[in-house]
Design a protein around this motif. Sequence first.
Motif, PDB file in Angstrom:
ATOM      1  N   MET A 174       0.819  -1.187   0.000  1.00  0.00           N
ATOM      2  CA  MET A 174       0.000   0.000   0.000  1.00  0.00           C
ATOM      3  C   MET A 174       0.871   1.261   0.000  1.00  0.00           C
ATOM      4  SD  MET A 174      -3.157   0.796   2.456  1.00  0.00           S
ATOM      5  CE  MET A 174      -3.840   2.401   2.543  1.00  0.00           C
ATOM      6  N   ASN A 175       2.147   1.121  -0.262  1.00  0.00           N
ATOM      7  CA  ASN A 175       3.065   2.237  -0.251  1.00  0.00           C
ATOM      8  C   ASN A 175       3.201   2.801  -1.662  1.00  0.00           C
ATOM      9  OD1 ASN A 175       4.946   4.091   0.442  1.00  0.00           O
ATOM     10  ND2 ASN A 175       6.528   2.621   1.036  1.00  0.00           N
ATOM     11  N   HIS A 176       2.287   3.704  -2.030  1.00  0.00           N
ATOM     12  CA  HIS A 176       2.274   4.291  -3.365  1.00  0.00           C
ATOM     13  C   HIS A 176       2.586   5.777  -3.313  1.00  0.00           C
ATOM     14  CE1 HIS A 176      -0.461   0.737  -3.910  1.00  0.00           C
ATOM     15  NE2 HIS A 176       0.450   0.532  -4.833  1.00  0.00           N
ATOM     16  N   THR A 177       3.572   6.162  -2.520  1.00  0.00           N
ATOM     17  CA  THR A 177       3.895   7.576  -2.402  1.00  0.00           C
ATOM     18  C   THR A 177       4.656   8.029  -3.633  1.00  0.00           C
ATOM     19  OG1 THR A 177       5.905   7.049  -1.184  1.00  0.00           O
ATOM     20  CG2 THR A 177       3.950   7.533   0.114  1.00  0.00           C
ATOM     21  N   SER A 178       4.502   9.285  -3.944  1.00  0.00           N
ATOM     22  CA  SER A 178       5.181   9.833  -5.114  1.00  0.00           C
ATOM     23  C   SER A 178       6.678   9.923  -4.867  1.00  0.00           C
ATOM     24  CB  SER A 178       4.616  11.215  -5.446  1.00  0.00           C
ATOM     25  OG  SER A 178       5.040  12.154  -4.478  1.00  0.00           O
ATOM     26  N   LEU A 179       7.415  10.068  -5.931  1.00  0.00           N
ATOM     27  CA  LEU A 179       8.864  10.197  -5.834  1.00  0.00           C
ATOM     28  C   LEU A 179       9.225  11.420  -5.001  1.00  0.00           C
ATOM     29  CD1 LEU A 179      11.629   9.158  -6.716  1.00  0.00           C
ATOM     30  CD2 LEU A 179      11.421  10.568  -8.761  1.00  0.00           C
ATOM     31  N   PHE A 180       8.505  12.526  -5.209  1.00  0.00           N
ATOM     32  CA  PHE A 180       8.799  13.739  -4.433  1.00  0.00           C
ATOM     33  C   PHE A 180       8.507  13.531  -2.955  1.00  0.00           C
ATOM     34  CE2 PHE A 180       7.590  17.785  -2.479  1.00  0.00           C
ATOM     35  CZ  PHE A 180       8.795  18.467  -2.637  1.00  0.00           C
ATOM     36  N   SER A 181       7.423  12.851  -2.634  1.00  0.00           N
ATOM     37  CA  SER A 181       7.084  12.606  -1.227  1.00  0.00           C
ATOM     38  C   SER A 181       8.141  11.753  -0.550  1.00  0.00           C
ATOM     39  CB  SER A 181       5.723  11.932  -1.112  1.00  0.00           C
ATOM     40  OG  SER A 181       4.707  12.822  -1.486  1.00  0.00           O
ATOM     41  N   ARG A 182       8.625  10.739  -1.246  1.00  0.00           N
ATOM     42  CA  ARG A 182       9.694   9.913  -0.679  1.00  0.00           C
ATOM     43  C   ARG A 182      10.959  10.740  -0.497  1.00  0.00           C
ATOM     44  NH1 ARG A 182       8.316   4.956  -4.396  1.00  0.00           N
ATOM     45  NH2 ARG A 182       9.077   6.475  -5.849  1.00  0.00           N
ATOM     46  N   PHE A 183      11.290  11.543  -1.520  1.00  0.00           N
ATOM     47  CA  PHE A 183      12.470  12.408  -1.441  1.00  0.00           C
ATOM     48  C   PHE A 183      12.328  13.386  -0.272  1.00  0.00           C
ATOM     49  CE2 PHE A 183      14.327  16.549  -2.583  1.00  0.00           C
ATOM     50  CZ  PHE A 183      15.673  16.188  -2.624  1.00  0.00           C
ATOM     51  N   ALA A 184      11.159  13.992  -0.131  1.00  0.00           N
ATOM     52  CA  ALA A 184      10.927  14.964   0.936  1.00  0.00           C
ATOM     53  C   ALA A 184      11.061  14.309   2.299  1.00  0.00           C
ATOM     54  CB  ALA A 184       9.543  15.607   0.780  1.00  0.00           C
ATOM     55  N   ARG A 185      10.541  13.097   2.454  1.00  0.00           N
ATOM     56  CA  ARG A 185      10.633  12.404   3.737  1.00  0.00           C
ATOM     57  C   ARG A 185      12.083  12.068   4.072  1.00  0.00           C
ATOM     58  NH1 ARG A 185       7.655   7.834   3.002  1.00  0.00           N
ATOM     59  NH2 ARG A 185       5.813   9.120   2.934  1.00  0.00           N
ATOM     60  N   ILE A 186      12.835  11.583   3.085  1.00  0.00           N
ATOM     61  CA  ILE A 186      14.244  11.250   3.311  1.00  0.00           C
ATOM     62  C   ILE A 186      15.038  12.501   3.659  1.00  0.00           C
ATOM     63  CG2 ILE A 186      16.351  10.458   2.162  1.00  0.00           C
ATOM     64  CD1 ILE A 186      14.496   8.476   0.596  1.00  0.00           C
ATOM     65  N   MET A 187      14.818  13.574   2.904  1.00  0.00           N
ATOM     66  CA  MET A 187      15.539  14.818   3.155  1.00  0.00           C
ATOM     67  C   MET A 187      15.155  15.399   4.515  1.00  0.00           C
ATOM     68  SD  MET A 187      17.638  15.136   0.759  1.00  0.00           S
ATOM     69  CE  MET A 187      18.264  16.744   1.132  1.00  0.00           C
ATOM     70  N   SER A 188      13.908  15.277   4.887  1.00  0.00           N
ATOM     71  CA  SER A 188      13.463  15.778   6.185  1.00  0.00           C
ATOM     72  C   SER A 188      14.190  15.063   7.315  1.00  0.00           C
ATOM     73  CB  SER A 188      11.955  15.596   6.319  1.00  0.00           C
ATOM     74  OG  SER A 188      11.518  15.975   7.589  1.00  0.00           O
ATOM     75  N   ARG A 189      14.330  13.751   7.192  1.00  0.00           N
ATOM     76  CA  ARG A 189      15.055  12.991   8.214  1.00  0.00           C
ATOM     77  C   ARG A 189      16.530  13.383   8.235  1.00  0.00           C
ATOM     78  NH1 ARG A 189      12.152   7.790   6.394  1.00  0.00           N
ATOM     79  NH2 ARG A 189      10.266   7.897   7.621  1.00  0.00           N
ATOM     80  N   MET A 190      17.121  13.501   7.060  1.00  0.00           N
ATOM     81  CA  MET A 190      18.546  13.834   6.991  1.00  0.00           C
ATOM     82  C   MET A 190      18.808  15.249   7.503  1.00  0.00           C
ATOM     83  SD  MET A 190      19.642  12.134   3.326  1.00  0.00           S
ATOM     84  CE  MET A 190      21.018  13.227   3.179  1.00  0.00           C
ATOM     85  N   LEU A 191      18.008  16.199   7.067  1.00  0.00           N
ATOM     86  CA  LEU A 191      18.252  17.592   7.420  1.00  0.00           C
ATOM     87  C   LEU A 191      17.838  17.911   8.849  1.00  0.00           C
ATOM     88  CD1 LEU A 191      17.195  19.160   4.023  1.00  0.00           C
ATOM     89  CD2 LEU A 191      19.514  18.886   4.911  1.00  0.00           C
ATOM     90  N   GLY A 192      17.047  17.060   9.447  1.00  0.00           N
ATOM     91  CA  GLY A 192      16.675  17.247  10.843  1.00  0.00           C
ATOM     92  C   GLY A 192      17.668  16.608  11.804  1.00  0.00           C
ATOM     93  N   HIS A 193      18.666  15.974  11.275  1.00  0.00           N
ATOM     94  CA  HIS A 193      19.675  15.292  12.090  1.00  0.00           C
ATOM     95  C   HIS A 193      20.687  16.305  12.623  1.00  0.00           C
ATOM     96  CE1 HIS A 193      22.876  12.455  13.123  1.00  0.00           C
ATOM     97  NE2 HIS A 193      21.920  11.543  13.159  1.00  0.00           N
ATOM     98  N   PRO A 194      21.206  16.079  13.818  1.00  0.00           N
ATOM     99  CA  PRO A 194      22.209  17.005  14.378  1.00  0.00           C
ATOM    100  C   PRO A 194      23.442  17.191  13.490  1.00  0.00           C
ATOM    101  CG  PRO A 194      21.415  15.520  16.080  1.00  0.00           C
ATOM    102  CD  PRO A 194      20.825  15.044  14.782  1.00  0.00           C
ATOM    103  N   LEU A 195      23.818  16.156  12.727  1.00  0.00           N
ATOM    104  CA  LEU A 195      24.973  16.304  11.831  1.00  0.00           C
ATOM    105  C   LEU A 195      24.710  17.341  10.740  1.00  0.00           C
ATOM    106  CD1 LEU A 195      26.212  12.621  11.394  1.00  0.00           C
ATOM    107  CD2 LEU A 195      27.342  14.489  12.613  1.00  0.00           C
ATOM    108  N   ALA A 196      23.471  17.421  10.277  1.00  0.00           N
ATOM    109  CA  ALA A 196      23.133  18.425   9.266  1.00  0.00           C
ATOM    110  C   ALA A 196      23.283  19.824   9.843  1.00  0.00           C
ATOM    111  CB  ALA A 196      21.713  18.205   8.747  1.00  0.00           C
ATOM    112  N   PHE A 197      22.849  20.010  11.082  1.00  0.00           N
ATOM    113  CA  PHE A 197      23.023  21.301  11.740  1.00  0.00           C
ATOM    114  C   PHE A 197      24.503  21.616  11.896  1.00  0.00           C
ATOM    115  CE2 PHE A 197      23.750  23.892  15.492  1.00  0.00           C
ATOM    116  CZ  PHE A 197      22.956  24.996  15.202  1.00  0.00           C
TER     117      PHE A 197
END
Length: 133
Positions: free
Chosen positions: A1-24
Motif C-alpha cells: 500500500m506504499n504508493h507515495t510519489s517520488l517527491f514525497s519519498r524524497f521529501a521524507r528522506i531529506m526531512s530525516r537527513m536535514l533534521g539530524h544534528p549532523l546536518a546542523f
Amino acid sequence: MNHTSLFSRFARIMSRMLGHPLAFGLAALIIVVWLICGPVFHFSDTWQLFINTGTTIITFLMVFLIQNTQSRDSEAMQVKLDELISALKQADNTILDSEDLSEGDLKRLQEHYSHLAQLAQSRLPQHNAPSSL
C-alpha cells in the motif's frame, strides 16, 4: 500500500537527513568557513553575496520540503483520528472530516466542545484552590 510519489519519498528522506544534528553541524561549519574566508576576500560584496544567495536558495527549497512533510503528517494524523472517532460507538460521527468544514462551522464546533469541557470541569470535585493574595 506504499504508493507515495517520488517527491514525497524524497521529501521524507531529506526531512530525516536535514533534521539530524549532523546536518546542523555541517551548516554551522559552512558558516564558520565563510566567516574565516571574510578577511581573505576583504569582506567584499561578493563574499556577502555568496552566503546570502546560498542561504536564500536553501531556504526557498526547504519551504517546499517542510510543507510537503507537514501536510502528509497532518493528513495521516487526521485519518487516524477519524478512525478512532468512527470506532467509538458513543462518538459523534458528524465531526469526521471536520477539516473540510467552513471557518464558521469549525468555530461552532470548537465552542460546543469548549462548553462540554466546561461542564465536565464543573463536575470535578473542588480541591482547595490557593487563595488569591
